[in-house]
Design an enzyme around this catalytic site. Sequence first.
Site, PDB file in Angstrom:
ATOM      1  N   HIS A 183      30.535 -19.371  40.305  1.00  0.00           N
ATOM      2  CA  HIS A 183      29.901 -20.762  40.769  1.00  0.00           C
ATOM      3  C   HIS A 183      29.379 -21.079  41.959  1.00  0.00           C
ATOM      4  O   HIS A 183      28.941 -21.907  42.692  1.00  0.00           O
ATOM      5  CB  HIS A 183      31.956 -21.012  41.427  1.00  0.00           C
ATOM      6  N   GLU A 191      35.987 -27.055  27.895  1.00  0.00           N
ATOM      7  CA  GLU A 191      34.596 -27.431  27.767  1.00  0.00           C
ATOM      8  C   GLU A 191      33.946 -27.828  26.000  1.00  0.00           C
ATOM      9  O   GLU A 191      33.047 -29.081  26.004  1.00  0.00           O
ATOM     10  CB  GLU A 191      33.713 -27.030  28.730  1.00  0.00           C
TER      11      GLU A 191
END
Lengths: 344, 340
Positions: free
Chosen positions: B132, B63
Amino acid sequence: MNDEIRQRRWTFLKQMMLIRRFEEAVATAGAEKAFPGHYHLYIGQEATGVGAMAALGPSDKIATTHRNHGHVLARGADPEACLAEIMGRANGINRGRGGTIHLCDPELGFLQTSGVVGSVVGLAAGGGYACKLKGDGSLTAAFFGDGALEEGIAFECLNIAALWGLPVIFICENNSADALGMAKGGYPTLVHAANDLRSIPGSLGIEAIRVDGTEVEEVHRVVAHAAAHCRAGKGPLFIETVTRRWAGSAPLWPELATGITDIGMATGRTKIDDGPHSYWYRHNDPVLKLARQILQDDHSARMQIELLDEQTQAHMRAVVERVHQSPYPELATATDFVFAQGAA
Amino acid sequence: MAETSISTYRSAIIDALAEEMRNDAGVFLMGEDIGKAGGVFKQTEGLFIEFGAERVIDTPISEPGAFGMAVGAAMTGMRPVFEVMFGDFMTLIMDQLVNQAAKVAYMSNGQFTVPLVVRTTMGTGSSLGPQHSQSLYAWACHVPGLKVAVPSTPADAKGLYKSAIRDANPVLIFEDRMLYGLKGPVAVGETSLVPLGQAVVARGGRDLTVVAVGRMVQHALKAAERLSEDGIEIEVVDPRTLLPLDVETIACSVRRTNRALVVDGGAQQYGAGAEIAQSINEAAFDWLDAPVMRLCAENIPVPISRTLEPLVQPDESRIVAKVKELLVGHRWPDREDDSP
């Protein structure tokens, strides 16, 4: 030696001297508290910036780190606009908004100069991707220190650049030790488990070259090789330039450990004492080194070298004077460009 | 009247991306599993087939590196749309987002722009657990130089994406995963553009203004129907973008209804709800008959259990209850006689 190489050496010496005198002016102004905040000098690394920039083309992109003054000057930026930026003035290269670690000129191909050491590797890889998409033969050069390899983003981008065959030259200026650190045996890397930094890109299949970063001709040669490699579509290349950092990072090392450069140490006018920095003066200072190389080829160049240095110093004195008198930004402009307007 | 068709929230976004990619060769997508796989939520389905691997790019699980590249590419004249698979993973790109993308225009005195979009998902309801399910848009809102959109309908999702891709600044768009299947009318082509920084009154009403963010708008609209059966008519305002925040549209509504409840799916502490509530105080204090109240997510990680997870974010029932409480419970001492 042919005239072309002779001419190039003089060009290199002129640029390296400008950077040296510029950085000494920054350190002097910093010591006088003429501007607040921190700064990171490029003294000792001039040969890398100058040699590398000379091997890049006008449409190539460059991303560099917080130790950027030398890169920006080597690429041809106006020293007055650069010093004004460092001192937060309205006529600074970014109107006093970025300061010392963000000197940036898009006209010269700079993408960004970042104060976060690893980030620049990411930005450069993105620039490389854009260069590849454009397909115009341009490339992106990333300048960063060995410290950047301690951050994960550098590894990630080396991996992606290798996977996608991006035209990126990763130029790692390994300056891990200053004069004192090197004396204590802190070289080549102080805080990295990989003592040979080439092993990191090497593990990903990226060609990795080590070069003496105080030898401007050598740096120029390998960066030119890397540029040709990128332009031929062969993907990224990694260059470790082994440099010596004379001064540290203010405010940690606010003074120039080796003092103001005396070009007489190259021309023979000044005797080099057996002090703590004698080895540096004799062997490591890239400016003195290049001046000696020119003299070795042409003994009659002594006057010319000293004249060039005097002119450079006079030029910088005038720049410093003008910057000291230049205005600070208008308060009303503080909110300009929080957002860019319209379409990019 | 613009031509519309019925679309899901998911396909409205895919349409927006496809239209902008056809429109501008500089637009490309980057993310994990967004290529041939079509995205873990099918949120890029079909794009790889039309645009290929050069423009629908699968990145390694890197990322910071990949997003740093998106920023660099944006500064070099491209318009990347970078997907962070789960909003929770914004934590990984924070340096590139906060210190690079958001600062570039300012630091360079406008010489550089970073025209990129960060696409990400959020929200509870999928039993995906504490790492999440967060709704972290308030983080981005704290950083000058970023724009933040939270679309609640298919039409807004399409329109905000199109505007965001054309914007010269970094824009983050948060998609609530529970909205992907939501259907609604979506305009075609240029008529579908929704400007950044323009709130909308999603439902008219007289008794109280509910300002709701993202999926909370859908909850608020359902709550409004239930409240209507009891004779209470609430107005629902959807900011659509949190930055820039359209305070005027929100304040205009509150000046008519004299009461306000902010419903926010992010954690309450230091959140978007607080910012909106205080903006109302500053812009409509003299019109308020009661304190502006907040109904936000609990200040706890989102638990995975089916019994615990639904407790975290506001829902229709809790909005109904809070509206009733606000209409009868909180009045100024000198307004005791006023009937709600």
